[in-house]
Design an enzyme around this catalytic site. Structure first.
Site, PDB file in Angstrom:
ATOM      1  CD  GLU A 160      -2.756   1.112   2.607  1.00 55.86           C
ATOM      2  OE1 GLU A 160      -3.589   0.330   2.468  1.00 55.86           O
ATOM      3  OE2 GLU A 160      -2.623   2.074   3.740  1.00 55.86           O
ATOM      4  CD  GLU A 211      -5.240  -0.073  -0.505  1.00 53.94           C
ATOM      5  OE1 GLU A 211      -5.412   0.154   0.710  1.00 53.94           O
ATOM      6  OE2 GLU A 211      -4.322  -0.301  -1.094  1.00 53.94           O
ATOM      7  CB  SER A 212      -9.833   4.945   0.888  1.00 54.29           C
ATOM      8  OG  SER A 212      -9.251   4.335   2.028  1.00 54.29           O
TER       9      SER A 212
END
Length: 254
Positions: A160, A211-212
């Site tokens: 990430e 992501e998110s």
């Protein structure tokens, strides 16, 4: 991060490293997460998350039966399942991971603040196929050594990132699945354009995970247009109707 390391140390005092290592080596082989999440023309894949709470949103869902929820995700077309195992902020556990692994036949991600080899071995012993590594939380040596251990155990790291430097570090260790998290880990603020800025720097052949900031089909379509192969979705699924949302997300990514 510190709390997760403390909790891992406490587990290690109850279950020695040698025992976890033996269980990891005896576990069935990990599934090929790269193949499961790899880019496909005209399609975005969903990494669906079992997530009870977060520091930014607080408690979101009770989820008494994580295996049942994961099974719903898989039946609705999720390419892989992410399981929060961090206890203090996310109210997860390794037991959740074990239950999900027993219930689905798609790859399973251990999502936690992983900083030690012991946690990697725990992940494999519990049946994980992927392990999250957060570049911002790890030095160069730790990042490389943990990624190597994950690979040696047959799993795949999902690495990430949050900015260009972190992305460079992920690519330097040969990451095959790279996540770009729109949420700042310190302020919890969202930068919805971050993925679009970083995605062109990710080479072909590396799986790109957004992501998110995924709540609607429009969010998925925007990430797909920016180059996402996969979207990681948690809050929207645990607070809504997983089946209808997954169908709309898949359609939006076409």
């Amino acid at each position: 991060m510190a709390g997760a390391a403390e909790d891992a140390a406490a587990r290690r005092s109850r279950r020695p490293l040698e025992d976890v290592q033996a269980a990891a080596l005896a576990a069935p082989p990990a599934l090929d997460a790269v193949a499961a999440l790899a880019a496909e023309p005209g399609r975005v894949k969903v990494l669906a998350e079992v997530k009870r709470a977060s520091p930014s949103r607080g408690v979101m869902a009770d989820i008494p039966d994580p295996a049942a929820l994961a099974s719903r995700y898989a039946r609705a077309g999720a390419a892989a399942i992410s399981v929060l195992t961090e206890e203090r902020r996310f109210r997860g556990s390794l037991a959740d991971l074990e239950a999900v692994r027993a219930a689905v036949d798609v790859p399973v991600l251990r999502k936690d603040f992983v900083s030690t080899g012991y946690q990697v071995l725990e992940a494999r012993a519990a049946g994980a196929d992927l392990v999250l590594l957060i570049v911002a939380a790890l030095g160069d040596e730790a990042l490389a050594s943990l990624a190597r251990l994950i690979g040696d155990l047959g799993m795949t790291p999902l690495v990430e990132t949050h900015d260009e430097r972190e992305l460079d570090r992920a690519l330097e260790i040969g990451a095959r699945i790279v996540g770009v998290n729109a949420r700042d880990l310190d302020t919890f603020e969202l930068d919805r354009d971050l993925f679009g800025r970083l995605a062109p720097r990710i080479p072909d052949g590396v799986v790109r995970v957004a992501e998110s900031a995924v709540r609607t089909a429009d969010d998925v379509a925007a990430y797909r247009a920016a180059g996402a192969d996969v979207v990681l979705v948690g809050e929207a699924l645990v607070t809504g109707d997983p089946e209808s949302l997954l169908a709309s997300f898949t359609k939006a990514g076409a």
